[in-house]
Write an enzyme that holds these catalytic residues in place. Structure first.
Site, PDB file in Angstrom:
ATOM      1  N   GLU A  60       0.819  -1.221   0.000  1.00 25.34           N
ATOM      2  CA  GLU A  60       0.000   0.000   0.000  1.00 25.34           C
ATOM      3  C   GLU A  60       0.848   1.264   0.000  1.00 25.34           C
ATOM      4  OE1 GLU A  60      -0.664  -2.707   1.728  1.00 25.34           O
ATOM      5  OE2 GLU A  60      -2.570  -3.270   0.822  1.00 25.34           O
ATOM      6  N   HIS A 129     -10.478  -5.666  10.077  1.00 24.03           N
ATOM      7  CA  HIS A 129     -11.028  -5.413   8.743  1.00 24.03           C
ATOM      8  C   HIS A 129     -12.419  -4.807   8.790  1.00 24.03           C
ATOM      9  CE1 HIS A 129      -7.787  -8.250   7.918  1.00 24.03           C
ATOM     10  NE2 HIS A 129      -7.807  -7.834   6.672  1.00 24.03           N
TER      11      HIS A 129
END
Length: 328
Positions: A60, A129
């Site tokens: 990322e 998450h």
């Protein structure tokens, strides 16, 4: 207007902007061949080719860093991160580079890029998450933060984000992807960044919400209307900058406010909104501003316990009744 899902509205916005402007490119993990973890980029590789739709390594910080450099070099990247939770791995690029470059270079360089990130809870994806991290980004000056609730707003806001010369964080709630709504087919349909919307007019209590909480707030308002309590629902849509004018105009009309947020209560967006209401509307308030927030705990996996941690229609209804009845 056409009726389509939130997912398809975002896909349409990407297609229209890529057709309009050859400098718009889409990068991210599995956005090309797999067409996105939530299938938002479906068909883009086939139409625009691998030069403009690229799969990236699972890194990322690299995805955002490359996008920052490309934006400085003349492209308009739309970087997709699989979930907002993974943005934590790219915060150095987001906070120290993406949002600072215009200032660090005295306005001689701009970073016209957009980061798309699904987020939110309610899907039994566990503590790592299921997070709502919008306030992390709002806290950092130099960044625009958008979080639409409806397919029409998703299309109009994403197109505005891509055309903006500033870095934009565009959040998408995972439980909204299959929701349907009317979407203007005009390729020039844009929603101004920084403008909230009154999604339901009312007289007695203002409910301020955003993203999926707007959907629940509208359901709560419908239920409350049957009991004779008229609620005005304000959908923020843009979290940075915030549209103070629309929020304050509504509160000055109703005299009462409930702020609904899915993120954690401590230092959450509700605290910021409540503070601004007290600063600007103190003389007209007939009750303290009430906050309905996610619980300050890591999200549980158990469906029943997870539901307890996220505001529900019934919790919004009760908060409005408390404010409307003077109990708090």
């Amino acid at each position: 207007m056409a009726e389509m899902t939130y997912r398809d509205a975002i896909n349409l916005a990407l297609r229209e902007e890529m057709r309009r402007d050859p400098s718009v490119v889409v990068w991210g993990e599995d956005v090309a061949l797999y067409e996105g973890s939530f299938k938002v980029t479906r068909g883009l590789l086939a139409e625009f080719g691998e030069e403009r739709v690229k799969d990236t390594p699972i890194s990322e910080n690299t995805i955002i860093g490359v996008a920052v450099g490309a934006a400085m070099g003349g492209l308009r990247p739309v970087a997709e991160l699989m979930t907002v939770n993974f943005a934590l791995l790219a915060m150095d690029q987001i906070v120290n580079h993406m949002t600072k470059i215009r200032y660090m270079f005295g306005g001689q360089a701009s970073v016209p890029m957009t980061i798309r990130m699904p987020g939110g809870g309610g899907s039994q994806l566990g503590a790592q998450h299921s997070q709502s991290l919008e306030t992390f980004f709002m806290h950092c000056p130099g960044m625009r933060v958008l979080y639409p609730a409806t397919p029409g707003d998703a299309k109009g806001l994403l197109k505005s984000a891509i055309r903006d010369n500033n870095p934009v964080v565009f959040l998408e709630h995972e439980l909204l992807y299959n929701s349907k709504g009317e979407v203007p087919e005009d390729p020039e349909y844009l929603i101004p960044i920084g403008k909230a919307a009154v999604k339901r007019p009312g007289e007695r209590v203002t409910i301020v919400a955003y993203a999926r909480m707007t959907v629940l707030a509208l359901q709560a308002a419908e239920e409350l209307a049957r009991e004779g309590i008229s609620c005005e629902v304000v959908d923020l849509r843009s979290l940075a900058p915030l549209d103070d004018d629309t929020v304050m105009a509504s509160v000055k009309k109703t005299g009462r406010a409930v702020v609904v947020e899915e993120c954690w209560r401590t230092c959450g967006l509700g605290a910021e909104i409540a503070s601004r209401i007290f600063e600007n509307c103190f003389d007209v308030l007939q009750a303290p501003v009430r906050r309905v927030s996610g619980l300050d705990v890591p999200m549980p996996y158990s469906r029943k316990i997870e539901k307890l941690c996220i505001p529900q229609v019934e919790t919004i209804v009760q908060a409005v009744k408390d404010v409307a009845g003077g109990r708090y």
